[in-house]
Design a protein around this motif. Structure first.
Motif, PDB file in Angstrom:
ATOM      1  N   GLN A 106       0.838  -1.200   0.000  1.00  0.00           N
ATOM      2  CA  GLN A 106       0.000   0.000   0.000  1.00  0.00           C
ATOM      3  C   GLN A 106       0.872   1.248   0.000  1.00  0.00           C
ATOM      4  O   GLN A 106       1.827   1.351   0.758  1.00  0.00           O
ATOM      5  CB  GLN A 106      -0.919   0.011   1.227  1.00  0.00           C
ATOM      6  N   TRP A 107       0.527   2.193  -0.869  1.00  0.00           N
ATOM      7  CA  TRP A 107       1.180   3.489  -0.858  1.00  0.00           C
ATOM      8  C   TRP A 107       0.765   4.267   0.387  1.00  0.00           C
ATOM      9  O   TRP A 107      -0.364   4.136   0.850  1.00  0.00           O
ATOM     10  CB  TRP A 107       0.793   4.313  -2.087  1.00  0.00           C
ATOM     11  N   TYR A 108       1.672   5.092   0.906  1.00  0.00           N
ATOM     12  CA  TYR A 108       1.296   6.039   1.940  1.00  0.00           C
ATOM     13  C   TYR A 108       0.270   6.986   1.317  1.00  0.00           C
ATOM     14  O   TYR A 108       0.505   7.535   0.240  1.00  0.00           O
ATOM     15  CB  TYR A 108       2.524   6.808   2.409  1.00  0.00           C
ATOM     16  N   PRO A 109      -0.912   7.172   1.933  1.00  0.00           N
ATOM     17  CA  PRO A 109      -2.009   7.892   1.266  1.00  0.00           C
ATOM     18  C   PRO A 109      -1.722   9.345   0.913  1.00  0.00           C
ATOM     19  O   PRO A 109      -2.382   9.902   0.032  1.00  0.00           O
ATOM     20  CB  PRO A 109      -3.152   7.806   2.299  1.00  0.00           C
ATOM     21  N   HIS A 110      -0.737   9.964   1.583  1.00  0.00           N
ATOM     22  CA  HIS A 110      -0.536  11.398   1.394  1.00  0.00           C
ATOM     23  C   HIS A 110       0.753  11.750   0.661  1.00  0.00           C
ATOM     24  O   HIS A 110       1.040  12.921   0.438  1.00  0.00           O
ATOM     25  CB  HIS A 110      -0.551  12.110   2.758  1.00  0.00           C
ATOM     26  N   ASP A 111       1.551  10.744   0.281  1.00  0.00           N
ATOM     27  CA  ASP A 111       2.850  11.034  -0.329  1.00  0.00           C
ATOM     28  C   ASP A 111       3.384   9.768  -0.981  1.00  0.00           C
ATOM     29  O   ASP A 111       3.347   8.691  -0.385  1.00  0.00           O
ATOM     30  CB  ASP A 111       3.826  11.536   0.749  1.00  0.00           C
ATOM     31  N   THR A 112       3.912   9.893  -2.208  1.00  0.00           N
ATOM     32  CA  THR A 112       4.463   8.723  -2.887  1.00  0.00           C
ATOM     33  C   THR A 112       5.897   8.407  -2.445  1.00  0.00           C
ATOM     34  O   THR A 112       6.499   7.477  -2.962  1.00  0.00           O
ATOM     35  CB  THR A 112       4.474   8.944  -4.417  1.00  0.00           C
ATOM     36  N   GLY A 113       6.405   9.134  -1.490  1.00  0.00           N
ATOM     37  CA  GLY A 113       7.767   8.893  -1.018  1.00  0.00           C
ATOM     38  C   GLY A 113       7.872   7.715  -0.075  1.00  0.00           C
ATOM     39  O   GLY A 113       8.977   7.380   0.378  1.00  0.00           O
ATOM     40  N   MET A 114       6.732   7.072   0.225  1.00  0.00           N
ATOM     41  CA  MET A 114       6.754   5.964   1.179  1.00  0.00           C
ATOM     42  C   MET A 114       5.671   4.950   0.821  1.00  0.00           C
ATOM     43  O   MET A 114       4.605   5.308   0.331  1.00  0.00           O
ATOM     44  CB  MET A 114       6.530   6.513   2.593  1.00  0.00           C
ATOM     45  N   PHE A 115       5.954   3.684   1.060  1.00  0.00           N
ATOM     46  CA  PHE A 115       4.946   2.638   0.925  1.00  0.00           C
ATOM     47  C   PHE A 115       5.211   1.562   1.960  1.00  0.00           C
ATOM     48  O   PHE A 115       6.282   1.501   2.567  1.00  0.00           O
ATOM     49  CB  PHE A 115       4.910   2.068  -0.497  1.00  0.00           C
ATOM     50  N   VAL A 116       4.214   0.704   2.167  1.00  0.00           N
ATOM     51  CA  VAL A 116       4.284  -0.327   3.213  1.00  0.00           C
ATOM     52  C   VAL A 116       3.976  -1.681   2.594  1.00  0.00           C
ATOM     53  O   VAL A 116       3.094  -1.803   1.733  1.00  0.00           O
ATOM     54  CB  VAL A 116       3.284  -0.022   4.353  1.00  0.00           C
ATOM     55  N   SER A 117       4.700  -2.703   3.025  1.00  0.00           N
ATOM     56  CA  SER A 117       4.461  -4.070   2.553  1.00  0.00           C
ATOM     57  C   SER A 117       4.437  -5.025   3.738  1.00  0.00           C
ATOM     58  O   SER A 117       5.100  -4.787   4.755  1.00  0.00           O
ATOM     59  CB  SER A 117       5.555  -4.500   1.563  1.00  0.00           C
ATOM     60  N   SER A 118       3.651  -6.096   3.612  1.00  0.00           N
ATOM     61  CA  SER A 118       3.611  -7.114   4.671  1.00  0.00           C
ATOM     62  C   SER A 118       3.698  -8.487   4.027  1.00  0.00           C
ATOM     63  O   SER A 118       3.284  -8.681   2.883  1.00  0.00           O
ATOM     64  CB  SER A 118       2.337  -6.987   5.499  1.00  0.00           C
ATOM     65  N   SER A 119       4.211  -9.451   4.789  1.00  0.00           N
ATOM     66  CA  SER A 119       4.599 -10.719   4.182  1.00  0.00           C
ATOM     67  C   SER A 119       4.412 -11.898   5.126  1.00  0.00           C
ATOM     68  O   SER A 119       4.242 -11.736   6.338  1.00  0.00           O
ATOM     69  CB  SER A 119       6.061 -10.632   3.735  1.00  0.00           C
ATOM     70  N   PHE A 120       4.459 -13.093   4.538  1.00  0.00           N
ATOM     71  CA  PHE A 120       4.434 -14.328   5.315  1.00  0.00           C
ATOM     72  C   PHE A 120       5.747 -14.562   6.067  1.00  0.00           C
ATOM     73  O   PHE A 120       5.860 -15.550   6.789  1.00  0.00           O
ATOM     74  CB  PHE A 120       4.150 -15.518   4.395  1.00  0.00           C
ATOM     75  N   ASP A 121       6.733 -13.686   5.886  1.00  0.00           N
ATOM     76  CA  ASP A 121       7.964 -13.832   6.659  1.00  0.00           C
ATOM     77  C   ASP A 121       7.829 -13.175   8.036  1.00  0.00           C
ATOM     78  O   ASP A 121       8.824 -12.938   8.723  1.00  0.00           O
ATOM     79  CB  ASP A 121       9.174 -13.271   5.900  1.00  0.00           C
ATOM     80  N   LYS A 122       6.566 -12.855   8.426  1.00  0.00           N
ATOM     81  CA  LYS A 122       6.217 -12.335   9.749  1.00  0.00           C
ATOM     82  C   LYS A 122       6.681 -10.900   9.965  1.00  0.00           C
ATOM     83  O   LYS A 122       6.880 -10.466  11.101  1.00  0.00           O
ATOM     84  CB  LYS A 122       6.772 -13.239  10.865  1.00  0.00           C
ATOM     85  N   THR A 123       6.862 -10.155   8.867  1.00  0.00           N
ATOM     86  CA  THR A 123       7.288  -8.768   8.997  1.00  0.00           C
ATOM     87  C   THR A 123       6.379  -7.844   8.196  1.00  0.00           C
ATOM     88  O   THR A 123       5.739  -8.256   7.227  1.00  0.00           O
ATOM     89  CB  THR A 123       8.740  -8.559   8.496  1.00  0.00           C
ATOM     90  N   MET A 124       6.359  -6.594   8.630  1.00  0.00           N
ATOM     91  CA  MET A 124       5.776  -5.502   7.847  1.00  0.00           C
ATOM     92  C   MET A 124       6.850  -4.434   7.731  1.00  0.00           C
ATOM     93  O   MET A 124       7.453  -4.035   8.737  1.00  0.00           O
ATOM     94  CB  MET A 124       4.532  -4.924   8.531  1.00  0.00           C
TER      95      MET A 124
END
Length: 402
Positions: A106-124
């Motif tokens: 998911q992109w950060y809703p207010h700026d394209t300079g950041m995004f977030v990812s989550s995974s089955f490797d137990k991390t976000m």
């Protein structure tokens, strides 16, 4: 459509009506675009995609191979046939790449300079787009199925996270820590979604067959649990009481105005709920094939009337009318199961990703018969308005001889 243009020019129609009518027409004419390809990077299925809302130009994708890709959707070639190029990739050679399947991006809703990812490797991971390095890494005890940031929040910067544990974790971007836990589910949390209307309202779906709606400002439990029987004891007597679906609930999506909430479950049903009261509106969508053991990424159109729902169904994407449940069309083009789809509200386009490792672009197509029909409607509309004696169409010319 020409009739709407004529009415708008004469000041008889609200410009918003024209916009909604054109958006609706474009959605109803969606087809697989033979002139637009999306560069194939993923070596395994595409689990999730997201288009940023700042420019509507960049798209994120996350795959079962752990790879994250950023695409540029703009066509600068000047030619009708072009390929959406991957401009950045967090590939297997990167030291920061997810070790297992990426479930949500998911992109950060207010700026394209950041995004977030989550995974089955137990991390976000919270990524810096420029450096493609994680600025923050959150560790969890179980596989991460989903996460979501509020698209409208100004008073908080919370990310809701659903994992194999029955607890919903709330992570704060500002402090870089997990600050709160929402308890109430009895199974793994497969989908989470913030309301686009109220920044503190959160909906969560679980393998325990329930969807709970929370106000994260409250220290107590959830506001309510969605009940498919609307509290009717006679119907619930022989079945599980107070359940949202008869199987795992693996999909959540609010309507664009936040007034309604859609849920999907492995009972092959999709339900529409009043998000304020939790009432089942009893809209019948028929059988909505759903065998996913993980979260199902579906989406709702925006800026049109009526609204439409795009749901992965096997190797196709089913398009339903939101409030009537009518199946409008099936978009076929993938060679294997579709896992995710994302609507582009700026151009009324749809992008879908599946286990065939492809991302397909579905775009509106204007056919010749449509133009002829619009011309006919324009003539009929103009004649009706002239005969109605509307002052806007009256001839104000006069002669000195009369």
């Amino acid at each position: 459509m020409l009739g709407f243009l004529s009415g708008r020019r004469a000041g008889l129609d609200d410009p918003l009506r024209l916009r909604r009518a054109e958006s609706t027409r474009r959605i109803l004419s969606l087809e697989l675009n033979p002139d637009r390809d999306v560069e194939r990077i993923h070596g395994n299925g595409v689990n999730t995609i997201d288009i940023e809302v700042i420019e509507g130009r960049y798209m994120l994708s996350g795959g079962a191979d752990g790879v994250i890709v950023i695409y540029d959707l703009e066509n600068f070639s000047g030619k009708p046939h072009y390929t959406c190029k991957a401009i950045c990739t967090v590939g297997r050679s990167s030291r920061y790449v997810h070790k297992f399947s990426v479930e949500t991006v998911q992109w950060y809703p207010h700026d394209t300079g950041m995004f977030v990812s989550s995974s089955f490797d137990k991390t976000m991971k919270v990524w810096d787009t420029e450096t493609l390095k994680p600025a923050e890494v959150f560790q969890f005890e179980g596989n991460v199925y989903c996460h979501h940031m509020s698209p409208i929040a100004r008073k908080h910067s919370l990310i809701a996270v659903g994992t194999k544990e029955p607890k919903i974790q709330l992570c704060d971007l500002k402090s870089g820590s997990r600050i709160h836990v929402l308890q109430g589910h009895r199974g793994e949390v497969l989908s989470v979604c913030w309301s686009p209307r109220y920044e503190h309202i959160l909906a969560t779906a679980s393998a325990d067959s329930r969807v709970r709606v929370w106000d994260v400002r409250r220290a107590a439990g959830s506001l309510f649990t969605l009940d498919q029987h609307n509290g009717d004891k006679s119907k619930a007597a022989s079945e599980a009481v107070n359940t949202t679906h008869d199987g795992r609930v693996n999909g959540l999506c609010f309507s664009g105005d936040g007034l309604f909430l859609l849920t999907t479950g492995t009972d092959n049903r999709m339900r529409l709920w009043n998000s304020a009261t939790g009432e089942n509106t009893l809209v019948n969508y028929g059988k909505v094939s759903n065998e996913s053991r993980k979260g199902l990424k579906f989406t709702v159109s925006g800026g049109c009337s009526p609204e439409f729902v795009f749901v992965p169904c096997g190797s196709s994407v089913a398009v339903y009318a939101l409030h009537t449940g009518k199946l409008v069309t099936m978009l076929r083009g993938h060679y294997n199961n579709v896992d995710c789809c994302e609507f582009h509200p700026n151009y009324q386009e749809l992008y879908s990703g599946g286990k065939d490792c492809n991302i397909l672009a579905w775009v509106p197509v204007l056919r010749g018969p449509d133009i002829e029909e619009e011309t006919r409607v324009l003539k009929k509309d103009a004649a009706a308005r002239h005969s109605s004696g509307n002052p806007a169409f009256e001839d104000a010319w006069s002669s000195d001889e009369d």
